[in-house]
Scaffold this motif. Structure first.
Motif, short mmCIF file in Angstrom:
data_model
loop_
_atom_site.label_atom_id
_atom_site.label_comp_id
_atom_site.label_asym_id
_atom_site.label_seq_id
_atom_site.Cartn_x
_atom_site.Cartn_y
_atom_site.Cartn_z
N ASP A 229 -1.94 4.76 8.21
CA ASP A 229 -2.89 5.14 7.16
C ASP A 229 -4.33 4.93 7.58
O ASP A 229 -5.24 5.46 6.95
CB ASP A 229 -2.63 4.33 5.88
N HIS A 230 -4.55 4.15 8.64
CA HIS A 230 -5.90 3.77 9.03
C HIS A 230 -6.42 4.56 10.24
O HIS A 230 -7.44 4.20 10.81
CB HIS A 230 -5.96 2.27 9.30
N LEU A 231 -5.71 5.62 10.62
CA LEU A 231 -6.15 6.45 11.75
C LEU A 231 -6.92 7.68 11.29
O LEU A 231 -7.47 8.41 12.11
CB LEU A 231 -4.95 6.89 12.60
N GLU A 232 -6.92 7.95 9.99
CA GLU A 232 -7.54 9.15 9.42
C GLU A 232 -6.97 10.42 10.04
O GLU A 232 -7.67 11.41 10.22
CB GLU A 232 -9.07 9.10 9.57
N LEU A 233 -5.67 10.37 10.34
CA LEU A 233 -4.96 11.53 10.88
C LEU A 233 -3.84 12.00 9.97
O LEU A 233 -3.59 13.20 9.87
CB LEU A 233 -4.36 11.19 12.25
N PHE A 234 -3.15 11.05 9.33
CA PHE A 234 -1.90 11.35 8.65
C PHE A 234 -1.94 10.99 7.17
O PHE A 234 -2.84 10.29 6.70
CB PHE A 234 -0.75 10.55 9.28
N THR A 235 -0.92 11.47 6.49
CA THR A 235 -0.62 10.98 5.16
C THR A 235 0.89 10.80 5.08
O THR A 235 1.65 11.47 5.80
CB THR A 235 -1.10 11.96 4.07
N ARG A 236 1.32 9.86 4.24
CA ARG A 236 2.75 9.62 4.06
C ARG A 236 3.11 9.84 2.61
O ARG A 236 2.35 9.50 1.71
CB ARG A 236 3.10 8.18 4.46
N SER A 237 4.27 10.41 2.38
CA SER A 237 4.77 10.58 1.01
C SER A 237 6.24 10.19 1.00
O SER A 237 6.95 10.40 1.98
CB SER A 237 4.60 12.02 0.53
N SER A 238 6.69 9.60 -0.10
CA SER A 238 8.06 9.11 -0.18
C SER A 238 8.72 9.55 -1.48
O SER A 238 8.07 9.67 -2.52
CB SER A 238 8.10 7.58 -0.10
N SER A 239 10.01 9.78 -1.38
CA SER A 239 10.84 10.05 -2.55
C SER A 239 12.21 9.46 -2.27
O SER A 239 12.92 9.93 -1.37
CB SER A 239 10.96 11.56 -2.81
N GLY A 240 12.54 8.40 -3.01
CA GLY A 240 13.79 7.70 -2.72
C GLY A 240 13.70 7.09 -1.34
O GLY A 240 12.75 6.40 -1.00
N ARG A 241 14.68 7.39 -0.51
CA ARG A 241 14.68 6.85 0.84
C ARG A 241 14.10 7.82 1.86
O ARG A 241 14.08 7.55 3.06
CB ARG A 241 16.11 6.48 1.27
#
Length: 531
Positions: A229-241
């Motif tokens: 999250d601290h590279l200003e490159l990516f985003t993460r999203s989660s749903s369940g597992r």
């Protein structure tokens, strides 16, 4: 089996972790080039943390993770034997990118994680005068990886996997996405984990086989990717597992080009640390880590190709912004059932939010109470701040430890006068001294470029007075005040220029905590003096 790509010992899950990292490195810098003294480092960390809001309330282990894990996993410093004892050396990347007036944590992280690999130099325990051993769990883990032929660079695999997804689905790289399950399968595929820079064709073929079911996803692995999250490159999203890693949404065409250039540059890196391959047992491993060879390698500015460094660290152009909080482009994974896919996609932006992307940045931001340890522009910033490049620069400046400490002193002093200091995304501090009118403060932390900082401060003070005139009812009576780290005796004309010609009050805090000022212009700071 490789179950963990990034350590839980790097506590990067909070939005204000970049500020804590800069504070930590600032403290480490005080010991650069000196004999290693862990007790002194611990004492300094314990002394500084309450004043900066680092939030450390430690047990007997104190700052074990910060002192031991950060050099192994982020390469902040290394220890080398000189004259029969251990010496402490801050790495060049940390010096250049985290100790500047405007620390750039994202650029630091991109350089360092581009080099980070498994196995690595973790687990060393150092003692005076030149004692050394490796913790048993770290030793056994490293030897198991070495025996398995592992030499994998996790960030490079992630970038190659995103490129592979774009190739397989025939979409633009900006639309690429992979699941953590797929990533776990890839890093446990022998042709990938045995090459620090596997061929792109190998990764693309493996991802296709993972999605077709011919390469299995490991039953157990760690879903620990906060550090991304601290590279200003990516985003993460989660749903369940199901967790998805995707590229963040670009603001404009230039930003998109810059983002994809960074991904492709990381994916194309060939440099790696190969010395672990020669390790035959625990003694070899101990000797290798003790040599400091890993620490010297793990320094992006000195190890990476200059062109790669340029791409991974270049500043935003004026028309571009830092957008670590913006949503990702919706990932589309053909191997994911439609019912699950709907859960993974971010909700569509409301009409007013969608239109915001094309707006100019706002003229002002609301005043709020200042929060030590969570500088303006972090998670508390409203979404529109991500479209203001000036706010990005100011946010970086406020990560500077010296800046934080001066602000804290100023805040305490103003409160002792009965004032309630506030800030905005632009303004370091604004306060109304009871019965004496308003003050607008700009804080500069000093250093080699003090005069450049003062020039910026003069411009900022006049600009913010103009921009916030509607919010500051007494704008005509406001006192503009520059707060410096100390008396600027090295610039003889500065006193008259600032105080007489520009009518800017100047002050600083002496070592005993008293407010310092130019005696000739005491009247300008009279209302700030206690008693």
């Amino acid at each position: 089996m490789i179950t963990d790509l990034f350590s839980h010992k790097i506590h990067a899950s909070s939005a204000d972790w970049p500020e804590k990292l800069v504070t930590l490195v600032s403290i480490f810098s005080e010991f650069d080039g000196q004999p290693y003294n862990r007790a002194a480092i611990e004492a300094r960390l314990q002394q500084i943390s309450p004043r900066t809001g680092m939030g450390y309330e430690r047990d007997e282990s104190k700052f074990r993770d910060e002192i031991s894990a950060y050099p192994s996993y982020l390469g902040i410093y290394r220890l080398e034997i000189q004259q029969g004892r251990w010496y402490f050396y801050l790495n060049e990347t940390a010096k250049q990118l985290l100790l500047s007036e405007e620390p750039d944590v994202a650029a630091f992280m991109r350089l360092q994680l581009s080099l980070f690999q498994l196995p690595n130099g973790k687990g060393g325990v150092y003692s005076d005068p030149a004692g050394f051993h490796i913790q048993a769990n770290a030793r056994d883990s490293a030897l198991a990886l070495i025996r398995g032929g592992v030499q994998v660079a996790p960030l490079r695999v992630i970038c190659k996997a995103l490129i592979a997804d774009a190739e397989l689905r025939r979409v633009d790289l900006a639309q690429a996405a992979i699941t953590v399950d797929e990533l776990a399968a890839l890093v446990n595929h022998r042709p990938i984990y045995t090459a620090v820079s596997p061929l792109q064709t190998v990764v693309t073929d493996a991802l296709q086989r993972v999605r077709s079911g011919s390469i299995n996803v490991p039953a157990i692995f760690e879903n620990r990717f906060h550090i991304l999250d601290h590279l200003e490159l990516f985003t993460r999203s989660s749903s369940g597992r199901v967790t998805t890693i995707a590229l963040r949404r670009a603001v404009d065409a230039l930003d998109k080009s810059d983002l994809t250039d960074k991904i492709r540059t990381i994916a194309s890196l060939e440099v790696g640390f190969s010395s672990f391959a020669a390790v035959q047992g625990a003694t070899d491993l101990a000797n290798l880590i003790k040599s400091g060879e890993w620490g010297r390698y793990f320094d992006g500015l000195t190890t990476l190709d200059p062109e790669a460094v340029k791409i991974l660290t270049k500043e935003w152009q004026p028309e571009r912004v830092s957008v670590s909080q913006l949503p990702a482009a919706p990932p589309v994974l053909p191997s994911t059932p439609a019912s699950q896919l709907e859960l993974l996609l971010p909700p569509p932006a409301a009409p007013q939010e969608a239109s915001r992307q094309g707006e100019a940045s706002p003229r002002t931001y609301p005043f709020k109470q200042r929060s030590i340890g969570a500088p303006s522009g972090s998670s508390s910033a409203r979404p529109s701040t991500a479209a203001d490049p000036e706010v990005t620069r100011i946010k970086r400046q406020r990560r500077n430890l010296a800046h934080q400490l001066i602000l804290k002193q100023l805040e305490d002093h103003l409160e002792s006068l009965g004032a309630e200091p506030k800030e905005t995304e632009h303004i370091d501090s604004f306060a109304k001294i009871p019965t004496n009118g308003p003050f607008l403060f700009e804080v500069k932390s000093g250093g080699e470029n003090l005069l450049d900082q003062i020039r910026k401060a003069v411009s900022q003070l006049y600009e913010y007075k103009f921009r916030y005139q509607d919010e500051i009812a007494e704008s005509d009576a406001i006192t503009l005040c520059l707060v410096l780290p100390g008396r600027p005796d090295g610039i003889p004309w500065l006193e008259d220029y600032l105080c007489a010609d520009r009518n800017i009050a100047v002050c600083w805090f002496e070592e005993d905590g008293r407010l310092g000022y130019f005696e000739k212009y005491q009247a300008q700071v009279q209302h700030l003096l206690a008693g």
